[in-house]
Motif scaffolding. Structure first.
Motif, mmCIF file in Angstrom:
data_model
loop_
_atom_site.group_PDB
_atom_site.id
_atom_site.type_symbol
_atom_site.label_atom_id
_atom_site.label_comp_id
_atom_site.label_asym_id
_atom_site.label_seq_id
_atom_site.Cartn_x
_atom_site.Cartn_y
_atom_site.Cartn_z
ATOM 1 N N VAL B 234 23.564 -58.098 -48.078
ATOM 2 C CA VAL B 234 23.818 -57.604 -46.721
ATOM 3 C C VAL B 234 22.534 -57.060 -46.089
ATOM 4 O O VAL B 234 22.532 -56.722 -44.916
ATOM 5 C CB VAL B 234 24.910 -56.516 -46.684
ATOM 6 N N SER B 235 21.462 -56.977 -46.841
ATOM 7 C CA SER B 235 20.212 -56.476 -46.271
ATOM 8 C C SER B 235 19.211 -57.611 -46.096
ATOM 9 O O SER B 235 18.742 -58.185 -47.070
ATOM 10 C CB SER B 235 19.610 -55.409 -47.189
ATOM 11 N N PRO B 236 18.881 -57.938 -44.848
ATOM 12 C CA PRO B 236 17.925 -59.039 -44.615
ATOM 13 C C PRO B 236 16.610 -58.821 -45.348
ATOM 14 O O PRO B 236 16.036 -59.768 -45.888
ATOM 15 C CB PRO B 236 17.715 -59.006 -43.096
ATOM 16 N N LEU B 237 16.135 -57.562 -45.396
ATOM 17 C CA LEU B 237 14.835 -57.324 -46.025
ATOM 18 C C LEU B 237 14.902 -57.542 -47.529
ATOM 19 O O LEU B 237 13.973 -58.089 -48.132
ATOM 20 C CB LEU B 237 14.341 -55.912 -45.698
ATOM 21 N N ALA B 238 16.045 -57.146 -48.145
ATOM 22 C CA ALA B 238 16.214 -57.378 -49.587
ATOM 23 C C ALA B 238 16.300 -58.873 -49.879
ATOM 24 O O ALA B 238 15.739 -59.372 -50.858
ATOM 25 C CB ALA B 238 17.458 -56.657 -50.091
ATOM 26 N N VAL B 239 17.017 -59.587 -49.022
ATOM 27 C CA VAL B 239 17.142 -61.042 -49.172
ATOM 28 C C VAL B 239 15.760 -61.699 -49.096
ATOM 29 O O VAL B 239 15.412 -62.571 -49.891
ATOM 30 C CB VAL B 239 18.074 -61.628 -48.086
ATOM 31 N N LEU B 240 14.945 -61.237 -48.130
ATOM 32 C CA LEU B 240 13.633 -61.854 -47.946
ATOM 33 C C LEU B 240 12.695 -61.535 -49.099
ATOM 34 O O LEU B 240 11.868 -62.364 -49.492
ATOM 35 C CB LEU B 240 13.031 -61.414 -46.601
ATOM 36 N N ASP B 241 12.812 -60.332 -49.675
ATOM 37 C CA ASP B 241 11.974 -60.040 -50.838
ATOM 38 C C ASP B 241 12.397 -60.898 -52.025
ATOM 39 O O ASP B 241 11.547 -61.386 -52.781
ATOM 40 C CB ASP B 241 12.051 -58.557 -51.213
ATOM 41 N N GLY B 242 13.714 -61.089 -52.174
ATOM 42 C CA GLY B 242 14.206 -61.969 -53.234
ATOM 43 C C GLY B 242 13.691 -63.394 -53.049
ATOM 44 O O GLY B 242 13.283 -64.068 -54.003
ATOM 45 N N THR B 243 13.678 -63.829 -51.817
ATOM 46 C CA THR B 243 13.174 -65.174 -51.515
ATOM 47 C C THR B 243 11.694 -65.284 -51.889
ATOM 48 O O THR B 243 11.257 -66.277 -52.464
ATOM 49 C CB THR B 243 13.339 -65.468 -50.005
ATOM 50 N N ARG B 244 10.953 -64.227 -51.573
ATOM 51 C CA ARG B 244 9.533 -64.215 -51.928
ATOM 52 C C ARG B 244 9.344 -64.317 -53.436
ATOM 53 O O ARG B 244 8.554 -65.113 -53.938
ATOM 54 C CB ARG B 244 8.880 -62.915 -51.425
ATOM 55 N N GLN B 245 10.158 -63.508 -54.175
ATOM 56 C CA GLN B 245 10.018 -63.511 -55.631
ATOM 57 C C GLN B 245 10.395 -64.884 -56.201
ATOM 58 O O GLN B 245 9.787 -65.369 -57.157
ATOM 59 C CB GLN B 245 10.902 -62.419 -56.242
ATOM 60 N N TRP B 246 11.419 -65.501 -55.569
ATOM 61 C CA TRP B 246 11.847 -66.837 -56.013
ATOM 62 C C TRP B 246 10.732 -67.865 -55.821
ATOM 63 O O TRP B 246 10.433 -68.669 -56.703
ATOM 64 C CB TRP B 246 13.101 -67.238 -55.227
ATOM 65 N N LEU B 247 10.086 -67.805 -54.652
ATOM 66 C CA LEU B 247 9.070 -68.809 -54.326
ATOM 67 C C LEU B 247 7.733 -68.536 -55.000
ATOM 68 O O LEU B 247 7.053 -69.456 -55.440
ATOM 69 C CB LEU B 247 8.867 -68.870 -52.807
ATOM 70 N N PHE B 248 7.339 -67.258 -55.073
ATOM 71 C CA PHE B 248 5.964 -66.959 -55.488
ATOM 72 C C PHE B 248 5.874 -66.084 -56.732
ATOM 73 O O PHE B 248 4.789 -65.826 -57.230
ATOM 74 C CB PHE B 248 5.210 -66.280 -54.334
ATOM 75 N N GLY B 249 7.023 -65.553 -57.206
ATOM 76 C CA GLY B 249 7.015 -64.716 -58.395
ATOM 77 C C GLY B 249 6.537 -63.304 -58.104
ATOM 78 O O GLY B 249 6.124 -62.989 -56.969
ATOM 79 N N GLY B 250 6.584 -62.419 -59.105
ATOM 80 C CA GLY B 250 6.104 -61.055 -58.931
ATOM 81 C C GLY B 250 7.187 -60.125 -58.464
ATOM 82 O O GLY B 250 7.519 -60.095 -57.274
ATOM 83 N N ALA B 251 7.778 -59.370 -59.393
ATOM 84 C CA ALA B 251 8.823 -58.421 -59.026
ATOM 85 C C ALA B 251 8.204 -57.188 -58.385
ATOM 86 O O ALA B 251 7.070 -56.818 -58.687
ATOM 87 C CB ALA B 251 9.630 -58.026 -60.261
ATOM 88 N N VAL B 252 8.971 -56.572 -57.459
ATOM 89 C CA VAL B 252 8.480 -55.393 -56.749
ATOM 90 C C VAL B 252 9.336 -54.187 -57.132
ATOM 91 O O VAL B 252 10.560 -54.252 -57.050
ATOM 92 C CB VAL B 252 8.538 -55.621 -55.225
ATOM 93 N N ASP B 253 8.681 -53.130 -57.546
ATOM 94 C CA ASP B 253 9.401 -51.903 -57.908
ATOM 95 C C ASP B 253 10.328 -51.445 -56.795
ATOM 96 O O ASP B 253 9.898 -51.318 -55.651
ATOM 97 C CB ASP B 253 8.390 -50.772 -58.190
ATOM 98 N N GLY B 254 11.573 -51.200 -57.129
ATOM 99 C CA GLY B 254 12.505 -50.653 -56.144
ATOM 100 C C GLY B 254 13.213 -51.705 -55.322
ATOM 101 O O GLY B 254 14.171 -51.396 -54.631
#
Lengths: 312, 291
Positions: B234-254
């Motif tokens: 439900v959070s666009p920003l969380a979705v977009l960070d997940g998309t980033r991690q899917w495409l480019f890797g690298g988990a982000v704290d929090g």
């Protein structure tokens, strides 16, 4: 040359309302009055010609382009002034008209130059730097006209341009439209339900009613003499009509007016004038006015008969 | 004797002049709408007050990059304050504020004051208008989602002794920097404008944008912490960070995606759905309007 042609153009809205019903008309150059009552189909016709609304049936061309498939080419070369308010309040006329010029495809420099020119032509001077929100209705109408004119269109569509204006504002706007048609050489199609206004500026008339063509002809032919003499008297005109009929002149009384058929007298219109004078004197009836009756635009909409040769 | 009186300020009425210069048609029209949109996004040609939020956000977004580079210059490699993976997520709060303040400016008045018929009676199509507005907001958003990360990149490269080696080391992050920045800009501007196109006034539009992002963010954060990963969607920003991690890797704290058990591709799918739904809303909305 016809700038605009329609052939059996039809528009039915989903609700079952038929706005245009097989309209066939050619529109040439000059100031063209597109007249009809509210809801006659004027706005619908303009929107179809601009390519903003698809027609249900029939064909149309504007400047030889088909609105259905070449709307962008048409919209580059025509201007449109809608009937309703359409101006953002928090921007100056100069900025707004210049922006609209660029959206019409003019380069930035040309847009600025033409904006200054056109605002001057429509009569906006120092106030053009103020925000539109503070303008009077008359000034807003001028801005609406300016945005339609700024890209030097070949054809201008004006939908009820005098809406909401006071009498002086109306005169100004009609004068401007006349000037655009005559001096600027731009064909102007003015949609209006106010026949009196159209009569003042249009050279050619297209009358539509219920989405059908009523008549299209030069304005003069709508208002030519009828061959009837209208006599207005101070009291009941019945006796006068009777006495004229007694002399063999066709005359019909209606309240305090008599309509006399000039041709029926046989010996010319002056004989008719004399007869009216003599009989009025004999009756001691005061005549207030005598005039040749002319066709009136309103007659068109009273008896809905399509005149022969209506599609010329 | 007396000189000839000077003729000053004479106005000549040169009459109406026709225009036979170039007409740029549809392309010129779209360019004009994008240009005017960008001016609106950054408050150019408007009062000083309307520049505060966009420029404040741009400066705040760049601040971490400036600090990180400064620290690196002073302290060397011992401390990496910000990395490329987490940069946009960490400044994420600025995005809803920027969009809420600037997106309504782009679309609400044209609808409210019925200016659209004037646009649509010009050589564009309805979809051109919508696309131009999205482009304007997206390009504006790049000042927050791309420019600061590029600044960090440049700073990191320039703060080393061996430039060539540094470029070689850092260049691998470039696809992520650009890809993530552009995806954020396009998705967020589409969502923002879709919301604004449904609002009657600029203030309502701004409120609606904030509500969608803040409520989405709160729900996502609080439920994700309890292991309910689905809430992140439900959070666009969380979705977009997940998309980033899917495409480019690298988990982000929090960030919810970092701890989620769900396949990362789902975030990409969710981002795609968000964009398509936003475009559908805009298409339907603008077909209904006018004509």
């Amino acid at each position: 040359m016809a700038l605009i042609r329609t052939r059996a153009l039809t528009k039915r809205y989903p609700g079952g309302v038929t706005a245009l019903d097989g309209l066939t008309v050619d529109i040439g150059e000059g100031v063209i009055g597109l007249v009809g009552a509210n809801g006659a189909g004027k706005s619908t016709l303009i929107k179809i010609l601009l390519g903003l609304l698809p027609s249900t049936d029939g064909q149309a061309t504007v400047l030889d382009f088909d609105p259905a498939t070449q709307g962008e080419r048409i919209r580059e070369l025509v201007g449109y002034m809608p009937e309703h308010d359409c101006l953002p309040p928090d921007i100056s006329a100069t900025e707004f008209v210049a922006h609209m010029a660029r959206v019409s495809g003019l380069p930035a420099g040309a847009a600025r130059e033409r904006t200054a020119d056109v605002l001057r032509h429509v009569g906006l001077y120092e106030e053009r730097y103020r925000q539109i929100g503070g303008y009077s209705t008359g000034m807003k109408q001028r801005v609406k006209l300016a945005q339609a004119l700024v890209h030097d269109p070949r054809v201008l569509f004006l939908d009820e341009p005098t809406n909401g204006l006071d009498p002086a504002g109306r005169d100004d706007m009609l004068g401007l439209i006349e000037r655009i048609g005559r001096d600027f050489g731009i064909t102007v199609v003015v949609a209006s339900h106010l026949l009196g206004e159209i009569e003042r500026i249009a050279g050619w008339l297209v009358a539509i009613d219920n989405g059908r063509l009523l008549r299209t002809a030069p304005l003069a032919s709508f208002t030519e003499r009828t061959g009837q003499l209208l006599v207005e008297t101070e009291e009941e005109a019945g006796p006068l009509a009777e006495r004229l009929t007694g002399r063999g002149i066709d005359a019909i009384a209606d309240g305090r007016t008599v309509v006399v058929d000039i041709a029926s007298a046989g010996d010319g219109e002056y004989a008719v004038y004399d007869a009216v004078r003599d009989e009025a004197v004999a009756l001691r009836l005061a005549v207030i006015r005598m005039e040749h009756r002319r066709h009136q635009l309103e007659d068109l909409f009273r008896d809905e008969v399509v005149a022969p040769g209506a599609t010329t | 004797m007396t000189a000839m009186p000077e003729t000053t300020g004479t106005i000549y009425d040169i009459g109406y002049r026709h225009y036979d210069g170039p007409r740029l048609g549809r392309r010129g029209a779209i360019g004009a709408i994008v240009g005017a949109g960008l001016r609106a996004v950054f408050g150019f040609g408007r009062s000083g007050r309307s520049k505060i939020i966009p420029w404040g956000a741009v400066i705040l977004a760049a601040l971490p990059a400036v600090v990180a580079v400064a620290v690196r210059v002073l302290a060397g490699d011992i401390l990496d304050l910000y990395d490329y993976d987490g940069y946009v997520w960490n400044i994420g709060a600025l995005l809803p504020i920027f969009i809420a303040a600037q997106a309504p400016e782009l679309v609400v008045n044209d609808i409210r004051h019925r200016v659209l018929p004037l646009y649509f009676s010009r050589p564009i199509r309805r979809i051109d208008y919508v696309a131009a507005k999205i482009a304007a907001l997206a390009i504006g958003l790049l000042a927050i989602t791309l420019a600061p990360v590029l600044l960090l990149f440049i700073g990191r490269v320039l703060s080393t002794d061996d430039l060539v080696a540094a470029v070689g080391e850092e260049i691998g992050a470039m696809p992520e920097i650009i890809g993530n920045g552009v995806i954020h800009a396009v998705v967020l501007s589409s969502i923002g404008l879709a919301i604004c196109s449904l609002a009657g006034r600029r203030a309502y539009a701004a409120g609606a944008v904030l509500a969608v992002f803040l409520i989405g963010g709160v729900i996502s954060d609080s439920f994700s912490e309890n292991g309910q990963d689905v809430a992140a969607f439900v959070s666009p920003l969380a979705v977009l960070d997940g998309t980033r991690q899917w495409l480019f890797g690298g988990a982000v704290d929090g960030a919810p995606a970092a701890t989620s058990e769900l396949p990362l591709a789902l975030y990409g799918l969710a981002a795609l759905i968000l964009v398509l739904v936003s475009w559908a809303v805009l298409a339907v909305r603008y077909r209904r309007l006018t004509a």
